[in-house]
Every structure is written in structure tokens, then in C-alpha cells.
Design a protein around this motif. Structure first.
Motif, PDB file in Angstrom:
ATOM      1  N   THR A 123      37.537   4.867 -44.147  1.00 35.41           N
ATOM      2  CA  THR A 123      38.618   4.996 -45.078  1.00 35.41           C
ATOM      3  C   THR A 123      38.953   3.856 -45.852  1.00 35.41           C
ATOM      4  N   ILE A 124      38.674   2.797 -45.072  1.00 31.38           N
ATOM      5  CA  ILE A 124      38.693   1.361 -45.570  1.00 31.38           C
ATOM      6  C   ILE A 124      37.524   0.789 -45.705  1.00 31.38           C
ATOM      7  N   LEU A 125      36.964   0.581 -44.343  1.00 31.06           N
ATOM      8  CA  LEU A 125      35.565   0.013 -44.109  1.00 31.06           C
ATOM      9  C   LEU A 125      34.447   0.954 -44.163  1.00 31.06           C
ATOM     10  N   VAL A 126      33.544   0.673 -44.920  1.00 30.37           N
ATOM     11  CA  VAL A 126      32.168   1.385 -44.853  1.00 30.37           C
ATOM     12  C   VAL A 126      31.670   1.493 -43.641  1.00 30.37           C
ATOM     13  N   SER A 127      31.565   2.735 -42.668  1.00 32.37           N
ATOM     14  CA  SER A 127      31.132   2.482 -41.142  1.00 32.37           C
ATOM     15  C   SER A 127      30.133   3.468 -40.998  1.00 32.37           C
ATOM     16  N   HIS A 128      30.130   4.683 -42.020  1.00 36.26           N
ATOM     17  CA  HIS A 128      29.081   5.663 -41.680  1.00 36.26           C
ATOM     18  C   HIS A 128      29.467   6.302 -40.045  1.00 36.26           C
ATOM     19  N   ALA A 129      30.522   6.400 -39.924  1.00 36.26           N
ATOM     20  CA  ALA A 129      31.089   6.849 -38.549  1.00 36.26           C
ATOM     21  C   ALA A 129      30.415   8.134 -37.833  1.00 36.26           C
ATOM     22  N   THR A 130      29.895   8.963 -38.781  1.00 36.21           N
ATOM     23  CA  THR A 130      29.393  10.337 -38.369  1.00 36.21           C
ATOM     24  C   THR A 130      28.031  10.221 -38.166  1.00 36.21           C
ATOM     25  N   GLN A 131      27.246   9.143 -38.734  1.00 37.72           N
ATOM     26  CA  GLN A 131      25.815   8.949 -38.815  1.00 37.72           C
ATOM     27  C   GLN A 131      25.615   7.775 -37.814  1.00 37.72           C
ATOM     28  N   LEU A 132      25.025   8.097 -36.531  1.00 39.23           N
ATOM     29  CA  LEU A 132      24.928   7.305 -35.339  1.00 39.23           C
ATOM     30  C   LEU A 132      24.096   5.926 -35.632  1.00 39.23           C
ATOM     31  N   PHE A 133      22.853   6.197 -36.318  1.00 39.31           N
ATOM     32  CA  PHE A 133      22.009   5.296 -36.596  1.00 39.31           C
ATOM     33  C   PHE A 133      22.319   4.232 -37.736  1.00 39.31           C
ATOM     34  N   LYS A 134      23.004   4.849 -38.707  1.00 35.16           N
ATOM     35  CA  LYS A 134      23.383   3.998 -39.863  1.00 35.16           C
ATOM     36  C   LYS A 134      24.829   3.223 -39.231  1.00 35.16           C
ATOM     37  N   LYS A 135      25.318   3.642 -38.535  1.00 35.65           N
ATOM     38  CA  LYS A 135      26.512   3.003 -37.917  1.00 35.65           C
ATOM     39  C   LYS A 135      26.438   1.961 -37.157  1.00 35.65           C
ATOM     40  N   LEU A 136      25.273   2.180 -36.072  1.00 33.95           N
ATOM     41  CA  LEU A 136      24.729   1.278 -35.092  1.00 33.95           C
ATOM     42  C   LEU A 136      24.091  -0.045 -35.985  1.00 33.95           C
ATOM     43  N   ARG A 137      23.527   0.472 -37.000  1.00 36.98           N
ATOM     44  CA  ARG A 137      22.736  -0.774 -37.881  1.00 36.98           C
ATOM     45  C   ARG A 137      23.932  -1.667 -38.371  1.00 36.98           C
ATOM     46  N   LEU A 138      24.934  -1.080 -38.804  1.00 38.98           N
ATOM     47  CA  LEU A 138      26.042  -1.934 -39.599  1.00 38.98           C
ATOM     48  C   LEU A 138      26.712  -2.621 -38.452  1.00 38.98           C
ATOM     49  N   ILE A 139      27.062  -2.077 -37.277  1.00 35.43           N
ATOM     50  CA  ILE A 139      27.910  -2.763 -36.132  1.00 35.43           C
ATOM     51  C   ILE A 139      27.109  -3.768 -35.705  1.00 35.43           C
ATOM     52  N   MET A 140      25.935  -3.741 -35.584  1.00 34.98           N
ATOM     53  CA  MET A 140      24.974  -4.635 -34.665  1.00 34.98           C
ATOM     54  C   MET A 140      24.613  -5.777 -35.528  1.00 34.98           C
ATOM     55  N   THR A 141      24.361  -5.627 -37.047  1.00 33.30           N
ATOM     56  CA  THR A 141      23.600  -6.509 -37.627  1.00 33.30           C
ATOM     57  C   THR A 141      24.601  -7.250 -38.692  1.00 33.30           C
ATOM     58  N   LYS A 142      25.989  -6.597 -38.842  1.00 37.15           N
ATOM     59  CA  LYS A 142      26.615  -7.240 -39.788  1.00 37.15           C
ATOM     60  C   LYS A 142      27.953  -7.854 -39.295  1.00 37.15           C
ATOM     61  N   ASN A 143      28.669  -8.747 -39.827  1.00 34.60           N
ATOM     62  CA  ASN A 143      29.896  -9.121 -39.063  1.00 34.60           C
ATOM     63  C   ASN A 143      31.357  -9.064 -40.182  1.00 34.60           C
ATOM     64  N   ALA A 144      32.161  -9.349 -39.868  1.00 33.99           N
ATOM     65  CA  ALA A 144      33.601  -9.485 -40.637  1.00 33.99           C
ATOM     66  C   ALA A 144      33.310  -9.912 -41.974  1.00 33.99           C
ATOM     67  N   LYS A 145      32.621 -11.054 -42.266  1.00 36.85           N
ATOM     68  CA  LYS A 145      32.348 -11.640 -43.489  1.00 36.85           C
ATOM     69  C   LYS A 145      31.340 -10.806 -44.389  1.00 36.85           C
ATOM     70  N   THR A 146      30.701  -9.988 -43.806  1.00 37.04           N
ATOM     71  CA  THR A 146      29.445  -9.344 -44.553  1.00 37.04           C
ATOM     72  C   THR A 146      29.459  -7.786 -44.659  1.00 37.04           C
ATOM     73  N   ARG A 147      30.361  -7.201 -43.762  1.00 40.66           N
ATOM     74  CA  ARG A 147      30.791  -5.779 -43.790  1.00 40.66           C
ATOM     75  C   ARG A 147      31.382  -5.575 -45.227  1.00 40.66           C
ATOM     76  N   LEU A 148      31.582  -4.458 -45.678  1.00 37.77           N
ATOM     77  CA  LEU A 148      32.156  -4.472 -47.010  1.00 37.77           C
ATOM     78  C   LEU A 148      33.420  -3.104 -47.014  1.00 37.77           C
ATOM     79  N   PRO A 149      34.262  -3.141 -47.698  1.00 37.81           N
ATOM     80  CA  PRO A 149      35.266  -2.040 -47.850  1.00 37.81           C
ATOM     81  C   PRO A 149      34.660  -1.255 -48.889  1.00 37.81           C
TER      82      PRO A 149
END
Length: 309
Positions: A123-149
Motif C-alpha cells: 500500500t505504501i511500501l513496495v513489498s510483493h507480499a503475495t509473491q514469496l520469492f520476490k518478497k524474500l529478496r526485498l526483505i533480505m537484501t534491502k534496508n530501510a534506506k534502499t526500499r522504495l515506496p
């Protein structure tokens, strides 16, 4: 960050051990981001810990539950003015203070025109919450300063916040991610507001399935807000990936005449509501919009007079 009215204040926190300080930078490598995210889910909650609360000149005591969390409804003698105020939490051992941290709480005043309740992931944060592998890639390789709204979210939310309208973020993210979300919102200039998250989780499996569950806890937290602020109307914002429309539909019937509009960001190929759902909202006089982008919500809000360009 707690919240309340002039009579009641809700405060929540957790006591953990083996939880390092997290200082992320935009230049951090994937390996560091991975270790930091992993450590958020490997800290140990401390149950049955007595916590002291200092609120202005008053002092209160509460205790952590079996999961290391405490929550307290405070009825202070002093009536705090609308806005943000400080609260101090501390822990004693053998009569000596061994740890102290300062938090904040928001008092919502009568000058607010409306409040906004928003989901976070997709809704705010691009997360791919319904796509497991895309979601995990974002969570595990990015941080608060590199994740995108999503584009335009910060500007739109700042306009909704005008005239001290409060924001509340009701999300299926766990409390493990509190510091990450706080940092992300500050970096992206998204309006400050209390986070109402899922309970703390511990372990690698919980990290892999972060943000999962029935999402019905959102309904309980929305109900708490609606009840605590009975004279405040709300705009509800979510996405089509985590049952937000159904949860907001329940609020529509439980709290008639309290919802001004519902904005749902379309995620993936599947629409989150059908024609029958649309008619339910129309019958109650509440606009329900499925959106491709933030600009559509902003244009509608401006047409309705919720914001000024």
C-alpha cells in the motif's frame, strides 16, 4: 508510539534480549542487510518483566506477558493537549535502573477533520507480499534506506495530514520490523503515526512467512481506533493482496457513517472485490475505489474536498 484521547492513552512495548542496535545505510551490502534482518527474528522476548512508565509527572507500572510484550491503558490525571508527547519506559534490577528508553504518544484533538488508517505492505511500501520469492529478496537484501515506496505516496499522505489529521498504520507486519518501519517512514517523509502491527515472532520460519496470517487482527485494531475516537471519521487505504477490502467492509457495517472513503491499490491480476461489494459501499454512501496508482486516489480526495492541492 502510543495514542489516545484526553482521557485514555494506549501504550505498548516489548522487552527483548540479544537484540543489537540497527544502523542501516544506503551503501550497505546485501550481506549486512541479511544479518540485520535475521537478527530481528532471533532476539529473545523476556516474560514477566516489570516495566515502569513515566507520563508527565505521573508514574505507572505494568508487566510483560509470556511473549515479552506489555500493553497498558493509562488514565492520567493530567489532560495532555493534542499532539505528540514523550513517555519514558524503564526497567529496574535490585532497585537500580538498568535500562531506559523514551517513546512518544499521540493525543488526537477535536480540531482534526478526519483520520487516516493505512496498510503498509504493497500500500505504501513496495513489498510483493503475495509473491514469496520476490518478497524474500526485498526483505533480505534491502534496508530501510534502499526500499522504495509507491510513487506519490508521501506527497498524498502529507496532504491528508494537513490540519493535524492523524495517521494510523495497521499492518500484518510483525513488531520485529518496528525499527525498520520507523526508519523507512522518516527517510521517505511519510507522516508519523502509531504502528499497529502483528505480535512479535521469533525464528527463521517466521521470517520466511513474515506478514502472513489471517489479517483479522487488523479488524480488531481498526475497531479499537473507531471506539477510542468516536467523533472522528476515517479514510481507509489498503491493497488487494491481503483482504483489506473485506476487513474494511466489516468496519463499514460495524461503524456506519464513520468512513469517508476507501482506497484500494490493485496488486497483481485479481480484483479484491466484485460488483456486489461495490454496491454495498455505494448503498452506504462510501466511495470504494480500486486504484492503479496513487494519483487516482489524490484526484478523488481533492474532488471530495479531503485535501487541497
Amino acid at each position: 508510539m502510543g495514542y489516545g484521547n484526553r482521557n485514555q492513552i494506549y501504550l505498548k512495548g516489548g522487552v527483548l534480549e540479544n537484540r543489537p542496535e540497527f544502523n542501516s545505510e544506503a551503501a550497505d551490502k546485501r550481506g549486512k542487510n541479511f544479518r540485520i534482518m535475521l537478527s530481528r527474528y532471533l532476539s529473545s522476548p523476556i516474560p514477566d518483566m516489570k516495566v515502569k512508565i513515566v507520563l508527565g509527572e505521573e508514574r505507572f507500572t505494568t508487566q510483560t506477558d509470556e511473549y515479552g510484550y506489555f500493553s497498558a491503558w493509562i488514565e492520567p490525571k493530567y489532560k495532555f493537549e493534542p499532539g505528540w508527547h514523550k513517555v519514558i519506559f524503564s526497567i529496574d534490577e535490585n532497585g537500580e535502573e538498568i535500562y531506559k528508553v523514551t517513546g512518544e504518544f499521540l493525543i488526537v484533538g477535536s480540531e482534526a477533520q478526519f483520520g487516516t488508517i493505512s496498510d503498509i505492505d504493497d500500500t505504501i511500501l513496495v513489498s510483493h507480499a503475495t509473491q514469496l520469492f520476490k518478497k524474500l529478496r526485498l526483505i533480505m537484501t534491502k534496508n530501510a534506506k534502499t526500499r522504495l515506496p509507491f510513487e506519490g505516496v508521501a506527497e498524498f499522505y502529507q496532504k491528508l495530514r494537513a490540519s493535524e489529521n492523524p495517521f494510523f498504520y495497521v499492518s500484518s507486519s510483525e513488531w520485529n520490523l518496528y525499527d525498520f518501519l520507523q526508519d523507512f517512514f522518516q527517510v521517505q517523509d511519510i507522516p508519523k503515526g502509531p504502528f499497529l502491527l502483528q505480535e512479535y515472532k521469533s525464528g527463521l520460519r517466521d521470517l520466511l512467512f513474515t506478514g502472513g496470517g489471517s489479517h483479522q487482527h487488523k479488524r480488531d485494531k481498526i475497531k479499537r481506533l473507531m471506539t477510542l475516537f468516536p467523533n472522528l471519521k476515517f479514510i481507509l487505504i489498503g491493497d488487494s493482496g491481503q483482504k483489506d477490502t473485506e476487513i474494511y467492509r466489516q468496519a463499514l457495517h460495524e461503524f456506519p457513517n464513520r468512513i469517508l472513503a476507501v482506497y484500494i491499490r490493485k496488486i497483481g491480476k485479481k480484483d479484491d472485490f466484485d460488483e456486489k461489494t461495490m454496491h454495498e459501499f455505494e448503498d452506504k454512501g462510501v466511495p470504494l475505489l480500486m486504484l492503479e496508482n496513487t494519483a487516482e486516489a489524490e484526484n478523488h480526495a481533492q474532488d471530495k474536498g479531503f485535501i487541497i492541492s
